[in-house]
Design a protein around this motif. Structure first.
Motif, PDB file in Angstrom:
ATOM      1  N   ARG A   1      -8.121  -0.833  -7.225  1.00 19.93           N
ATOM      2  CA  ARG A   1      -8.275   0.115  -8.372  1.00 19.93           C
ATOM      3  C   ARG A   1      -7.534  -0.481  -9.757  1.00 19.93           C
ATOM      4  O   ARG A   1      -8.010  -0.280 -10.855  1.00 19.93           O
ATOM      5  CB  ARG A   1      -6.935   1.284  -7.906  1.00 19.93           C
ATOM      6  CG  ARG A   1      -6.639   2.380  -8.950  1.00 19.93           C
ATOM      7  CD  ARG A   1      -5.623   3.228  -8.362  1.00 19.93           C
ATOM      8  NE  ARG A   1      -5.376   4.480  -9.322  1.00 19.93           N
ATOM      9  CZ  ARG A   1      -5.871   5.631  -8.981  1.00 19.93           C
ATOM     10  NH1 ARG A   1      -7.004   6.001  -8.240  1.00 19.93           N
ATOM     11  NH2 ARG A   1      -5.696   6.552 -10.061  1.00 19.93           N
ATOM     12  N   PHE A   2      -6.719  -1.557  -9.364  1.00 25.28           N
ATOM     13  CA  PHE A   2      -6.314  -2.529 -10.618  1.00 25.28           C
ATOM     14  C   PHE A   2      -6.751  -3.928 -10.642  1.00 25.28           C
ATOM     15  O   PHE A   2      -6.322  -4.732 -11.439  1.00 25.28           O
ATOM     16  CB  PHE A   2      -4.619  -2.494 -10.504  1.00 25.28           C
ATOM     17  CG  PHE A   2      -3.820  -1.085 -10.580  1.00 25.28           C
ATOM     18  CD1 PHE A   2      -4.129  -0.469 -11.584  1.00 25.28           C
ATOM     19  CD2 PHE A   2      -3.561  -0.414  -9.395  1.00 25.28           C
ATOM     20  CE1 PHE A   2      -3.353   0.970 -11.914  1.00 25.28           C
ATOM     21  CE2 PHE A   2      -3.025   0.959  -9.435  1.00 25.28           C
ATOM     22  CZ  PHE A   2      -3.076   1.558 -10.647  1.00 25.28           C
ATOM     23  N   ALA A   3      -7.802  -3.970  -9.901  1.00 24.82           N
ATOM     24  CA  ALA A   3      -8.551  -5.284 -10.163  1.00 24.82           C
ATOM     25  C   ALA A   3      -7.627  -6.671  -9.751  1.00 24.82           C
ATOM     26  O   ALA A   3      -7.684  -7.545 -10.713  1.00 24.82           O
ATOM     27  CB  ALA A   3      -9.228  -5.432 -11.517  1.00 24.82           C
TER      28      ALA A   3
ATOM     29  N   GLY B   1       0.877  -1.246  -0.244  1.00 20.78           N
ATOM     30  CA  GLY B   1      -0.105  -0.036   0.065  1.00 20.78           C
ATOM     31  C   GLY B   1       0.736   1.312  -0.123  1.00 20.78           C
ATOM     32  O   GLY B   1       0.465   2.389  -0.026  1.00 20.78           O
ATOM     33  N   GLY B   2       2.390   0.994   0.015  1.00 20.90           N
ATOM     34  CA  GLY B   2       3.050   2.415  -0.206  1.00 20.90           C
ATOM     35  C   GLY B   2       3.299   2.591  -1.618  1.00 20.90           C
ATOM     36  O   GLY B   2       2.607   1.932  -2.434  1.00 20.90           O
ATOM     37  N   VAL B   3       4.113   3.480  -1.822  1.00 16.73           N
ATOM     38  CA  VAL B   3       4.220   3.987  -3.422  1.00 16.73           C
ATOM     39  C   VAL B   3       4.903   3.160  -4.042  1.00 16.73           C
ATOM     40  O   VAL B   3       4.402   2.883  -5.074  1.00 16.73           O
ATOM     41  CB  VAL B   3       5.084   5.524  -3.336  1.00 16.73           C
ATOM     42  CG1 VAL B   3       5.527   5.936  -4.566  1.00 16.73           C
ATOM     43  CG2 VAL B   3       4.264   6.619  -2.449  1.00 16.73           C
ATOM     44  N   ASP B   4       5.939   2.421  -3.784  1.00 14.75           N
ATOM     45  CA  ASP B   4       6.807   1.613  -4.316  1.00 14.75           C
ATOM     46  C   ASP B   4       6.206   0.602  -4.999  1.00 14.75           C
ATOM     47  O   ASP B   4       6.121  -0.008  -6.215  1.00 14.75           O
ATOM     48  CB  ASP B   4       8.074   1.497  -3.693  1.00 14.75           C
ATOM     49  CG  ASP B   4       8.747   2.598  -3.283  1.00 14.75           C
ATOM     50  OD1 ASP B   4       8.660   3.734  -3.823  1.00 14.75           O
ATOM     51  OD2 ASP B   4       9.408   2.557  -2.283  1.00 14.75           O
ATOM     52  N   SER B   5       5.616  -0.362  -4.015  1.00 13.15           N
ATOM     53  CA  SER B   5       4.764  -1.764  -4.122  1.00 13.15           C
ATOM     54  C   SER B   5       3.629  -1.314  -5.089  1.00 13.15           C
ATOM     55  O   SER B   5       3.307  -2.085  -6.105  1.00 13.15           O
ATOM     56  CB  SER B   5       4.644  -2.645  -3.085  1.00 13.15           C
ATOM     57  OG  SER B   5       3.690  -1.704  -2.237  1.00 13.15           O
ATOM     58  N   SER B   6       2.995  -0.158  -4.909  1.00 12.59           N
ATOM     59  CA  SER B   6       1.787   0.220  -5.687  1.00 12.59           C
ATOM     60  C   SER B   6       2.273   0.556  -6.972  1.00 12.59           C
ATOM     61  O   SER B   6       1.498   0.338  -7.849  1.00 12.59           O
ATOM     62  CB  SER B   6       1.127   1.361  -4.900  1.00 12.59           C
ATOM     63  OG  SER B   6       0.667   1.046  -3.622  1.00 12.59           O
ATOM     64  N   ALA B   7       3.311   1.243  -7.337  1.00 12.85           N
ATOM     65  CA  ALA B   7       3.651   1.581  -8.776  1.00 12.85           C
ATOM     66  C   ALA B   7       3.897   0.291  -9.218  1.00 12.85           C
ATOM     67  O   ALA B   7       3.729   0.227 -10.610  1.00 12.85           O
ATOM     68  CB  ALA B   7       4.979   2.389  -8.344  1.00 12.85           C
ATOM     69  N   VAL B   8       4.515  -0.877  -8.643  1.00 11.52           N
ATOM     70  CA  VAL B   8       5.064  -2.083  -9.400  1.00 11.52           C
ATOM     71  C   VAL B   8       3.689  -2.710  -9.888  1.00 11.52           C
ATOM     72  O   VAL B   8       3.688  -3.236 -11.141  1.00 11.52           O
ATOM     73  CB  VAL B   8       5.610  -2.757  -8.476  1.00 11.52           C
ATOM     74  CG1 VAL B   8       6.039  -4.248  -9.025  1.00 11.52           C
ATOM     75  CG2 VAL B   8       7.317  -2.245  -8.324  1.00 11.52           C
ATOM     76  N   VAL B   9       2.972  -2.592  -8.943  1.00 11.48           N
ATOM     77  CA  VAL B   9       1.412  -3.437  -9.451  1.00 11.48           C
ATOM     78  C   VAL B   9       0.646  -2.524 -10.362  1.00 11.48           C
ATOM     79  O   VAL B   9       0.067  -3.314 -11.322  1.00 11.48           O
ATOM     80  CB  VAL B   9       0.547  -3.554  -8.134  1.00 11.48           C
ATOM     81  CG1 VAL B   9      -0.858  -4.017  -8.279  1.00 11.48           C
ATOM     82  CG2 VAL B   9       1.365  -4.378  -6.964  1.00 11.48           C
ATOM     83  N   ALA B  10       0.893  -1.441 -10.266  1.00  8.18           N
ATOM     84  CA  ALA B  10       0.060  -0.388 -11.465  1.00  8.18           C
ATOM     85  C   ALA B  10       0.619  -0.799 -12.790  1.00  8.18           C
ATOM     86  O   ALA B  10       0.072  -1.157 -13.798  1.00  8.18           O
ATOM     87  CB  ALA B  10       0.252   0.983 -11.143  1.00  8.18           C
TER      88      ALA B  10
END
Length: 630
Positions: free
Chosen positions: A310-312, A267-276
């Motif tokens: 957000r990214f299902a 739920g932080g920036v870095d892992s969220s960016a990777v998932v996106a």
């Protein structure tokens, strides 16, 4: 992802017992539960444990060229192996498998050590050249994958992915190195230029070692270094676009696998960016996993859920107790050397959770070091600006005097600990920064040691490697130097050791797309104002990600895996703290003033002082040393 091990006799080609190689490999079977192999010849033996990821049918190791002239064992992944393979085929190489391992065999024949610069990946490998009778050991640019080695009394050089593989050899002498204990207490980990077992070395990140028959064992040679001395030119919008393209390519290249793949999502920036970016590149729903805590102050599952929705993604969450210290002995066994980053506990749990559904998981590690995301970078940059306003010969008298007069307040948030800041300003940045990234400060370490132990150190202290590195850094300013030093010491010693050992303990391959070397080199050229601005670290990265991630994710305070070790030693682990001064092993070493340990434990339990992290260090040290030497 695998485990490698081996023996090489540089002087006399003595026979190598295949059973010895097998025992060294099997000591790290968790790194490769899917298969094993051994290859021996006079004077050399190579062993391998395989976790099958790519080319499941024909990628077994040790792997040799068809004529048997070159043999390799390999731990890691070469993400651009298809491009390198095409280049080698154009030179006449003929491939028999679809694995990235075979690229190393033909790459060695075509380019020798120069092949390393063509590889984009995480790796530690050995290549034996039969005609040259030489053994080539190499490690990736940032030290994602480990490699230990030691010279033995019978003339052999032993090597292995983990320390336990070397300890399976009866000639590896189990004697503790007190200098490494000092390093551990100062930094929280045993850095890559040290080892808790005397005589064992770690091949540094971005280095190789070429062992040749009839020649003495040389020093490792550096083949890669990160350069902060150049500055990118261009408008922020153009640099944002370039950054996103680097990230996009880094993520896509790490999604190649013949086994189920997913991602850690905090739920932080870095892992969220990777998932996106994974979701953008994937036709199927991305598999994500999150560890939650049963105390709200430590729990990030709501933010992870927001990104998952957000990214299902196919999201999997598990809640563990915030006082999940039952893993201590498990971690001691996984790390071998003492390791005091308590976030290893939840990291192990999230690896366990991921392994239930995937074999490969992408993480967000590396962005904080590349883009100046840690709070300590902001403090250091601010302190460097203040230092620049005061002549060097006046900093000590002015800030030192004020710091000595200011009351001590270790319990307060960092912005209110003026004493610490003033004393830091009195020093040069290369002296102050290592203390901010360390754990137990020099004065407290000194108080814990006996007189004999202090004499044995003979001037050695943990922070010196940071001081030397920052002074010699290819850098323009203090922020550059701090980040460069972290890439040399903190990243391989703490962050990458943590994710390697915890993931491999459960036979999971972790990949770090935000440590793609092209992305990291790009980040190193960014002006400081694009790394830190308006109190925000990772400024350009966050701006670039605004089309992908909500601002409540991008701009919320950084949390990470927080473990309440200070509270543990006042409650559930209070008895463990009280038992430390009575440790048979600590007493036998003669290194520690047990009365001093008793005092800090009592002061901490009573709330008179804050020594939680030091007590955690001592606990993990006692457990690790007892396991290794007790």
């Amino acid at each position: 992802m695998c485990g490698i091990a081996g023996l090489y006799y540089p002087r006399t080609p003595k026979p190598v017992d295949p059973a010895r190689i097998a025992a060294m490999s099997d000591a790290q079977a968790h790194r490769g539960p899917d298969g094993s192999g051994v290859w021996t010849q006079a004077g050399v033996g190579l062993g391998h444990r395989r976790l099958s990821i790519i080319d499941l049918a024909t990628g077994s190791q040790p792997m040799a060229t068809p004529d048997g002239g070159v043999v390799t064992v390999f731990n890691g992944e070469i993400y651009n192996f298809m491009e390198v393979r095409a280049e080698l085929e154009a030179l006449g190489a003929s491939f028999e498998t679809h694995s990235d391992t075979e690229v190393l065999l033909h790459g060695w024949r075509a380019w020798g050590p120069d092949m390393l610069r063509r590889l984009n990946g995480m790796f530690a490998f050995a290549v034996y050249d039969v005609a040259a009778r030489s053994l080539f050991l190499a490690r990736d640019r940032f030290g994602v994958k480990p490699l230990h080695y030691a010279e033995l009394s019978d003339g052999a050089v032993a090597f292995g992915s983990e320390l336990k593989s070397l300890l399976a050899h009866p000639l590896v002498r189990r004697a503790a190195d007190f200098h490494a204990v000092e390093d551990y207490l100062g930094l929280g980990y045993v850095p890559d230029d040290a080892c808790i077992v005397a005589g064992v070395k770690k091949l540094p990140a971005g280095h190789f070692l070429l062992l040749e028959r009839g020649k003495p064992v040389p020093q490792p040679r550096k083949w890669f270094d990160l350069d902060f001395s150049h500055r990118a030119k261009g408008k922020p919008a153009d640099l944002e676009a370039e950054l996103i393209e680097h990230m996009r390519e880094a993520v896509r290249s790490r999604m190649i696998a013949d086994v189920p793949l997913g991602a850690f999502l905090s739920g932080g920036v870095d892992s969220s960016a990777v998932v996106a970016l994974m979701a953008e590149a994937s036709k199927a729903a991305v598999k994500t996993c999150t560890i939650g805590f049963d105390e709200a102050g430590y729990d990030e599952t709501a933010h992870a859920k927001l990104i998952a929705e957000r990214f299902a993604t196919r999201h999997n969450t598990r809640t563990v107790a915030a006082d999940d210290f039952a893993l201590i002995d498990t971690l001691v066994g996984a790390f071998d050397e003492p390791f005091a980053d308590a976030s290893a506990l939840p990291t192990y749990r999230v690896c366990q959770l991921a392994r239930e559904t995937v074999t490969v998981a992408l993480s967000g590690d590396g962005a904080d070091e590349s883009f100046a995301g840690y709070r300590r970078y902001r403090f250091h940059a601010a302190e460097e600006r203040v230092r620049g306003l005061v002549p060097e010969n006046l900093r000590g008298p002015i800030f030192g005097t004020l710091g000595r007069l200011y009351p001590k307040a270790d319990w307060a948030p960092r912005p209110f600990r003026a004493k610490t800041t003033l004393l830091a300003l009195a020093e040069g940045g290369e002296f102050a920064y290592p203390k901010s990234v360390g754990v137990t400060r020099p004065e407290l370490r000194g108080a814990l040691y006996t007189d004999g132990a202090r004499r044995a150190l003979d001037g050695h202290f943990a922070e010196k490697r940071y001081i030397d590195t920052m002074r010699q850094a290819p850098a323009r300013d203090g922020l550059d130097r701090a980040q460069y030093a972290d890439f040399r010491h903190w990243l391989p010693g703490d962050i990458l050791t943590k994710i390697d050992r915890t993931s491999m303990a459960v036979s999971l391959e972790a990949r770090e797309p935000l440590l793609d070397y092209r992305l990291v080199q790009f980040a190193a050229t960014l002006p400081p104002s694009l790394r830190i601005r308006a109190g925000q670290g990772k400024w350009l990265m966050k701006k670039a990600l605004e089309p992908w991630l909500p601002k409540e994710i991008l701009y919320r305070p950084k949390m990470g895996f927080v473990t309440p070790v200070s509270a543990w030693f006042r409650k559930a682990l209070a008895e463990e703290a009280a038992a430390l001064p009575k440790s048979r092993f600590l007493a036998q070493t003669g290194w520690f003033d047990l009365k001093a340990i008793e005092r800090i434990a009592a002061d901490h339990r009573a709330g008179r002082a804050e020594h939680g992290r030091t007590l955690w260090q001592l606990l993990m040290l006692e457990r690790s040393m007892t396991r290794l030497f007790g």
